[in-house]
Design an enzyme around this catalytic site. Structure first.
Site, short mmCIF file in Angstrom:
data_model
loop_
_atom_site.label_atom_id
_atom_site.label_comp_id
_atom_site.label_asym_id
_atom_site.label_seq_id
_atom_site.Cartn_x
_atom_site.Cartn_y
_atom_site.Cartn_z
N LYS A 1 36.02 26.22 -106.83
CA LYS A 1 34.83 26.40 -106.57
C LYS A 1 34.09 24.99 -106.39
CE LYS A 1 33.86 30.25 -109.15
NZ LYS A 1 33.35 30.61 -110.43
N ASP B 1 43.27 23.87 -107.89
CA ASP B 1 41.70 24.32 -108.16
C ASP B 1 40.92 23.97 -109.37
OD1 ASP B 1 43.22 25.95 -110.21
OD2 ASP B 1 43.67 27.41 -108.51
N MET C 1 38.71 34.80 -119.54
CA MET C 1 37.72 34.83 -118.56
C MET C 1 36.90 36.13 -118.98
SD MET C 1 39.96 35.30 -115.20
CE MET C 1 41.34 36.25 -115.65
N1 SAH Z 1 46.74 30.69 -115.93
C1 SAH Z 1 45.60 30.33 -116.85
C2 SAH Z 1 44.64 31.14 -117.08
C3 SAH Z 1 43.53 31.40 -115.73
S1 SAH Z 1 42.38 32.53 -115.97
C4 SAH Z 1 46.33 30.07 -118.44
O1 SAH Z 1 47.54 30.27 -118.47
O2 SAH Z 1 45.77 29.18 -119.20
C5 SAH Z 1 41.17 31.27 -116.36
C6 SAH Z 1 40.63 31.59 -118.04
O3 SAH Z 1 41.54 30.82 -118.67
C7 SAH Z 1 39.26 30.81 -118.42
O4 SAH Z 1 38.14 31.70 -117.97
C8 SAH Z 1 39.55 30.87 -119.96
O5 SAH Z 1 39.17 31.99 -120.39
C9 SAH Z 1 40.91 30.37 -119.76
N2 SAH Z 1 40.84 29.00 -120.00
C10 SAH Z 1 41.79 28.15 -119.26
N3 SAH Z 1 41.81 26.80 -119.49
C11 SAH Z 1 40.82 26.71 -120.83
C12 SAH Z 1 40.54 25.84 -121.66
N4 SAH Z 1 41.07 24.71 -121.62
N5 SAH Z 1 39.82 26.09 -122.56
C13 SAH Z 1 39.51 27.48 -122.88
N6 SAH Z 1 39.83 28.38 -122.19
C14 SAH Z 1 40.42 28.09 -120.89
#
Ligand code: SAH
Length: 528
Positions: A75, A53, A189
């Site tokens: 998306k 995704d 998020m």
């Molecule tokens: N499973 C993922 C999180 C998924 S929820 C993890 O463990 O990182 C998606 C959220 O993760 C985004 O809205 C943001 O808040 C955060 N996120 C993921 N990658 C990011 C990045 N490179 N920089 C900042 N926030 C990030």
């Protein structure tokens, strides 16, 4: 082995092929492709189908092998993401076909990744699976901003919280407990609910001067950090126009970024390059640029297909052996050398036999990269022109030869026309034997992503190591405004090809990966 209540081995789904399908639910890390786990990297190489995704970066996409099927479930611009139920069904459907399915998710699959829901569905459908944890953004993004999530002097715990609002627009967060915990708070998020989160904390009694930060696109070349306090963060983030994906971090450790920041300070920190290259080439340049802190997308725009069986080569080599005159065997690319030796193996032709006939044999190579592949096969070239160009190679061979000598050129179909005229003018005979042909192509998803990135200026420069990669790139990308592209080229001939399409060109001082790296550092390096 899974044993059911009857004590017998549980039957697993088998596809039409009779093979058991399986799903690997794997984390892809927070963005920097080098933060992929070894296991996830191996799975990318060997999966039959990859379901991924929006959080998966172009850098990672470019690692997916050409023949691997990909299914995008994130998306699309202006459209909704694929509903979770449908994603679950895709995983089951693909595994039931007997495929090895890699479900790749940003960060860690179980940290707000809905990985649990996908596994429940697989259990129901009786599909075997494995989980491959990933480096979660909740820890890695602060780390790349110079913020340790715990520090003995400031905090003894950290807490990861979703800032995703419920359907009624409210947050399901117990702010009073969070404030009491006195640890580092990591909100994922959370960009759209930032105001509510900060207000919730203040209302629950948090010190308004508590350090806080918002970290956007962490671990990538685009990472940005805004540090402030709980009271001032919203305004500062608005001023900086922070967008998703980003995390909000609250706690005393945020203040450490001022002193401990590092990622953007690397020589090529904050820079992103697109490397075009034939797929089979080892990417020594990518490795060097990454070591200097750059993000590197490797886009194989051209791919080579060996001509096999190669009857023309077989005959030419048999005659070559019999020719009783001075002879040259000439190569114009590292791939050409590799394909040549593969062809010898296929024909069961021993090198002693090929080179050992009448007359003396000399070896020519167009540049140092081709020479070094020849050397790895035990052949040290007698002619390598200073400047990497087919015309220069032709001239050098002519200078080193007597009229009547023979030149066998083993190279790509439709190779440069500049090589042969200097040879014939000097009274040599030239024989041009095609070893492989070039196919122009690029993964459509990668193409779309890369086009957007080039147009938005997110990619600092594109590197080209031959005129044919320039043409391959243009053919693969199709219609676009090439005048916005800054091309770093290995030599004059390559630069001329890039300039023909209107690109802004820069040329390395020599035809080597070291010189390419030096040029890139000179143009884009952070001076400290
Ligand atoms: N499973 C993922 C999180 C998924 S929820 C993890 O463990 O990182 C998606 C959220 O993760 C985004 O809205 C943001 O808040 C955060 N996120 C993921 N990658 C990011 C990045 N490179 N920089 C900042 N926030 C990030």
């Amino acid at each position: 082995m899974t044993v059911n209540q009857n004590g017998s081995e549980k039957k697993r789904k088998k596809g039409n092929s009779g093979r058991t399908g399986k799903v690997w639910l794997a984390g892809a890390g927070p963005g920097d492709a080098e933060l992929l786990t070894v296991k996830a990297a191996e799975l990318i190489e060997r999966a039959d189908v990859i379901v991924y995704d929006a959080l998966i970066s172009a850098e990672l996409l470019s690692r997916i092998p050409r023949d691997t099927e990909t299914i995008y479930v994130g998306k699309h611009a202006g459209k909704h993401p694929v509903p979770q139920k449908e994603i679950n069904q895709i995983l089951v459907r693909e595994a039931e076909k007997g495929k090895n399915v890699l479900r790749l998710k940003g960060g860690d699959p179980f940290v707000f990744g809905r990985g649990g829901e996908e596994l429940e569905m697989l259990v129901q459908a009786d599909i075997p699976f494995e989980v491959v944890p990933g480096i979660t953004s909740s820890v890695a993004v602060p780390a790349y901003a110079g913020i340790p999530v715990t520090h003995r002097d400031y905090t003894s715990s950290f807490h990861v919280i979703t800032g995703h609002a419920r359907k009624d627009g409210k947050l399901n967060i117990d702010f009073a407990s969070l404030v009491r915990l006195n640890g580092t708070l990591v909100f994922l998020m959370s960009v759209s609910s930032m105001e509510m989160i900060l207000k919730g904390l203040l209302d629950a009694g948090m010190d308004p001067d508590m350090p806080a930060a918002v970290l956007e696109r962490g671990t990538t070349a685009q990472q940005r950090r805004v540090t402030a306090t709980v009271r001032t963060l919203k305004e500062a983030a608005d001023r900086a126009e922070i967008c998703t994906p980003a995390i909000i971090l609250v706690g005393k450790v945020c203040a450490l970024a001022e002193e401990l920041h590092w990622a953007e300070d690397r020589i090529l920190g904050g820079r992103q390059f697109l490397l075009t290259r034939p797929r089979q080439n080892l990417s020594a340049l990518a490795k060097r640029l990454r070591e200097l802190g750059a993000q590197v997308i490797e886009m194989p725009a051209i791919h080579t297909e060996p001509i096999s069986p190669n009857e023309l080569l077989r005959c030419a080599l048999a005659q070559f052996r019999e020719r009783d005159c001075g002879k040259w065997l000439v190569f114009t690319s590292p791939i050409g050398v590799a394909v040549f030796f593969d062809a010898l193996k296929e024909m069961k032709a021993d090198l002693r036999n090929v080179l050992g006939g009448k007359g003396t044999v000399r070896i020519g190579a167009i540049g140092s990269a081709t020479a070094s592949v020849l050397e790895a096969h035990g052949l040290f070239p007698d002619a390598v022109p200073e400047t990497y160009s087919a015309g220069e190679l032709g001239k050098e061979l002519a200078e080193l030869s007597q009229p009547g000598e023979h030149v066998l050129i083993a190279r790509a179909e439709k190779g440069s026309e500049d090589l042969i005229p200097p040879l014939t003018e000097a009274g040599l005979t030239a024989e041009d034997i095609p070893l492989y042909r070039t196919v122009y192509e690029v993964n459509p998803v990668l193409k779309e992503t890369v086009t957007d990135m080039l147009e938005s200026g997110e990619i600092d420069a594109v590197t080209f190591t031959s005129a044919s990669t320039v043409r391959g790139f243009v053919r693969a990308m199709g219609e676009m405004d090439y005048s916005r592209i800054r091309a770093v080229c290995i030599g004059e001939q390559t630069a001329r090809a890039a300039a023909e399409y209107g690109m802004q060109t820069e040329t390395a001082a020599q035809a080597s990966m070291d010189a390419m790296t030096e040029k890139i550092v000179e143009l884009y390096g952070n001076c400290r």
